[in-house]
Write an enzyme that holds these catalytic residues in place. Sequence first.
Site, PDB file in Angstrom:
ATOM      1  CG  ASP A   1       1.724   5.882  -2.936  1.00 48.18           C
ATOM      2  OD1 ASP A   1       2.939   6.053  -3.169  1.00 48.18           O
ATOM      3  OD2 ASP A   1       1.282   5.508  -1.830  1.00 48.18           O
TER       4      ASP A   1
ATOM      5  CG  HIS B   1       3.705   7.777   0.017  1.00 44.55           C
ATOM      6  ND1 HIS B   1       3.075   6.561   0.113  1.00 44.55           N
ATOM      7  CD2 HIS B   1       4.368   7.947   1.187  1.00 44.55           C
ATOM      8  CE1 HIS B   1       3.355   6.021   1.295  1.00 44.55           C
ATOM      9  NE2 HIS B   1       4.124   6.848   1.961  1.00 44.55           N
TER      10      HIS B   1
ATOM     11  CB  SER C   1       3.443   5.585   4.863  1.00 40.34           C
ATOM     12  OG  SER C   1       4.709   5.433   4.306  1.00 40.34           O
TER      13      SER C   1
END
Lengths: 200, 382
Positions: free
Chosen positions: B322, B355, B157
Amino acid sequence: MRADLEIIQQWVKPGHHVLDLGCGDGTLLDFLKRERNASGFGLEINPDHITTCMNRGVSVIEQNLDTQGLDNFEDNSFDIVLMTQALQAVRRPDKVLDEMLRLGAEGIVTFPNFAHWRLRWGLALSGRMPESDSLPYKWYNTPNIRLCTFKDFEALCRQKGIRIKSRRVVDGQHQNNWLARLWPNLLGEIAIYRITRENT
Amino acid sequence: MPDSLPVDSVGVVTPQTYHFETPIELACGQALERYDLVVETYGELNTDRSNAVLICHALSGHHHAAGYHSMDDRKPGWWDTCIGPGKPVDTNRFFVVCLNNLGGCHGSTGPSSTNPATGTPYGPDFPVVTVSDWVKSQALLADRLGIECWAAVVGGSLGGMQALQWSLDYPERLRHSVAIASSPRLTAQNIAFNEVARQAITSDREFHDGRYYDFDTLPRRGLMLARMVGHITYLSDASMGEKFGRELRDQAYKFGYDAEFQVESYLRYQGERFSEVFDANTYLLMTRALDYFDPAYEFGGDLSKALAKASCEFLVLSFSTDWRFTPARSEEMVNAMIAARRKVSYAEIDAPWGHDAFLIPTPRYTDIFTAYMDRVAREVGA
């Protein structure tokens, strides 16, 4: 050394930037990297093959030719685009050929010959879909959905204005075989074609 | 914490604080005269200092990536699934470094630290730091640790953005950049979610323009809401469905507005807990750093031009469900690397957790991550 690797290697110049469509476990790219200092990428969809490529240091991109195409690659961005033993497994081999020669100055394509005498013989005698070392599947589970013969392929190239610079024919173990050179469409199991656009 | 440590754990670890007395110039034009970075390391640095791996944390992360702080800890570090003996980032082979980034709230200098100029917490006076600033401070930390070149810089991320930025800012100081579930820039939708989170915080009456420390209070409701909306974006529709469905806490509807559905009480609980332990100003800062990240910006939006400077090899991984940083965002990064003729490998991993999947070990994720890092280790003789 596998005869097909040896043959393909001769057509790759030192430092060439290559794209390998359906690169498998990365054997060919790894070989070209070591022998020819070639750079480039392989495209693959088999998870185990992708993992193997990553472990051996071959740059591999998970990308499906049938569903994702090759739009993300720019025109003339490679010296050579390779496709070994995968042409028969894509939905539109004709379009993939166009794409290969859009991305690269030259293409190298290998595929199994469906007109090999053993396959002809098998079909004629048993009336069942043939199986062989290079086509070891049942008709219902084969990934090879676009089987063709050397003659078919060459006709398609003529129709598309694709020039065949060379053709080498080998047997199922990728060995040179003088008989296969004599009657390729009958005795050759695998052909290695080097193609380019007509006007080059 | 269980009675005994798992064999594949790095064990009990102790963070260390590094003081920096030389001012660091930041992208915003301000400088921090002095600052602290709190750091954890796992494994041993080899004699030729070639086996160091930097782990970059995401929005709410920190330096405690693996192991336990004490035998009383209930949970290990945030990426314990991937860091440890025999794990993808194998601490038997690598020297692993993880720090709390500048602006954080877990020990490194940030908005809740004391401003030496005033003797009170920085609060809103703490400069907005960027991904580039973090990378700069991480490079200074590497100097301090005697690491000239990382074997790999790895992050998920926002951490993946730092891994990418490293390849551009210090190309000669890393061999591999691993960006997992990341993005080369936020989309309007991403920024919109961040803005909702920031509005939730700044409109809390207890926020006091960021000076809540002086009022001995916390903008709990605002931070709770911010976390709740953020949390939704970390999960997938399917994973939320599987975890909660339409399950009620009691048998029947109560025709009111209390938390009746399990998902409501889960989000409230997560939000409340977060609001007690995380600093609201840090949350604002981290989301802003996300918004601003766009290494292609100064190259007319062409990331491949930005990547011309990079010389490391890249591994990019995305997860099928995601929707915060979709596989398409990762592919954008990969395509720019292809166009720039950088060495890159990419895979989209099928995982149902949205995610958050980058924190959850699945066979294919673990296999790929392990295979790639094994090769990195061999390359540096680790």
